[in-house]
Design an enzyme around this catalytic site. Structure first.
Site, PDB file in Angstrom:
ATOM      1  N   ASP A  12      31.438  63.494  27.909  1.00  0.00           N
ATOM      2  CA  ASP A  12      32.391  63.967  28.920  1.00  0.00           C
ATOM      3  C   ASP A  12      32.962  65.343  28.610  1.00  0.00           C
ATOM      4  O   ASP A  12      33.713  65.892  29.415  1.00  0.00           O
ATOM      5  CB  ASP A  12      33.515  62.947  29.131  1.00  0.00           C
ATOM      6  CG  ASP A  12      34.317  62.656  27.864  1.00  0.00           C
ATOM      7  OD1 ASP A  12      34.167  63.390  26.855  1.00  0.00           O
ATOM      8  OD2 ASP A  12      35.100  61.689  27.886  1.00  0.00           O
ATOM      9  N   ASP A  17      30.331  53.346  22.972  1.00  0.00           N
ATOM     10  CA  ASP A  17      30.023  54.346  23.998  1.00  0.00           C
ATOM     11  C   ASP A  17      29.467  55.562  23.250  1.00  0.00           C
ATOM     12  O   ASP A  17      30.224  56.389  22.751  1.00  0.00           O
ATOM     13  CB  ASP A  17      31.322  54.679  24.747  1.00  0.00           C
ATOM     14  CG  ASP A  17      31.107  55.147  26.163  1.00  0.00           C
ATOM     15  OD1 ASP A  17      30.020  54.917  26.731  1.00  0.00           O
ATOM     16  OD2 ASP A  17      32.051  55.752  26.722  1.00  0.00           O
TER      17      ASP A  17
END
Ligand SMILES: *[C@@H]1O[C@H](CO)[C@@H](O)[C@H](O)[C@H]1NC(C)=O
Length: 228
Positions: A32, A141
């Site tokens: 991100d 993640d």
């Protein structure tokens, strides 16, 4: 009779201590471009020395007091390109991940997992938690470029990525060929998923346990957790 109870008790104890070693979980992917949650000293797990490094837009050291680009318009703190996976050999990679529902429970701890489903069955990673998050408390993640910009996208600010990121917002690109959309400095870590892990990685099953961190990870992140 007492002997029988003692035997049963020790069998139960053995079963509990064996199963407690490995926890079942899953893997997902992220990239991100945000400053990781473990970049905040207040988020470190007990006994950790950090915080983890964050970078400026050009992957240099973020200036002191720079704000997280995901939460402040024009903020100067991003992820570092060095958080891409590191291939050790055909069955082991090192890397970084978001793990745990609260940052303070996991920040800077390392974990080893082995995939038990998906194309990567039998392959392992040793990852350091540099962020919280994932779909559950037992998810990892994995930081892999083109892994999905998720809820907070700083990749448009850092690299001029499309507004929804490269590929899917969650899970990112869907093939090795789509890695060509990414900037050249992030391509190797995008290809890692398809060429080394062998596929999408999202929602593959794992078993994992906490391990001591290899220096190859702590030297990149700059954060060292309490020894286990
Ligand atoms: C990969 O490296 C690990 C750690 O050094 C080692 O235990 C393992 O045997 C290696 N696997 C292969 C296939 O070389």
């Amino acid at each position: 009779m007492h002997a029988t109870v003692a035997t049963l008790t020790s069998i139960l104890f053995l079963a509990v201590s064996v199963t407690a070693q490995q926890t079942a979980g899953t893997t997902t992917t992220t990239w991100d471009c945000c400053e990781p949650a473990c970049g905040y000293t207040s988020n470190l797990s007990p006994g950790a020395t950090g915080p983890v490094k964050s970078c400026n837009q050009n992957n240099g050291v973020a200036s002191a007091g720079a704000q997280n680009a995901c939460f402040t318009q024009g903020g100067g703190a991003f992820s570092c390109q060095t958080y891409q996976p590191i291939i050790v050999n055909s069955t082991l990679s090192y890397g970084f991940a978001g793990h745990g529902n609260t940052a303070t429970s996991s920040c800077c701890k390392c974990y080893q997992f082995t995939w038990t489903s998906g194309a990567g069955v039998g392959k392992s990673m040793i990852v350091q938690a540099i962020n919280a998050g994932g779909i559950t408390d037992t998810d990892f993640d994995i930081y892999t470029p083109g892994g999905g910009v998720g809820d907070y996208n700083a990749c448009t600010a850092q690299y001029g990525a499309p507004a929804g990121g490269w590929g899917r917002q969650y899970g990112g690109v869907t093939s090795d060929a789509e890695c060509s959309q990414l900037p050249s400095n992030l391509q190797a870590g995008c290809h890692w998923r398809w060429q080394w892990a062998g596929g999408d990685v999202n929602e593959w099953q794992i078993t994992y346990e906490q391990v001591n961190c290899p220096s190859q990870l702590t030297s990149v992140s700059g954060c060292i957790p309490a020894a286990i």
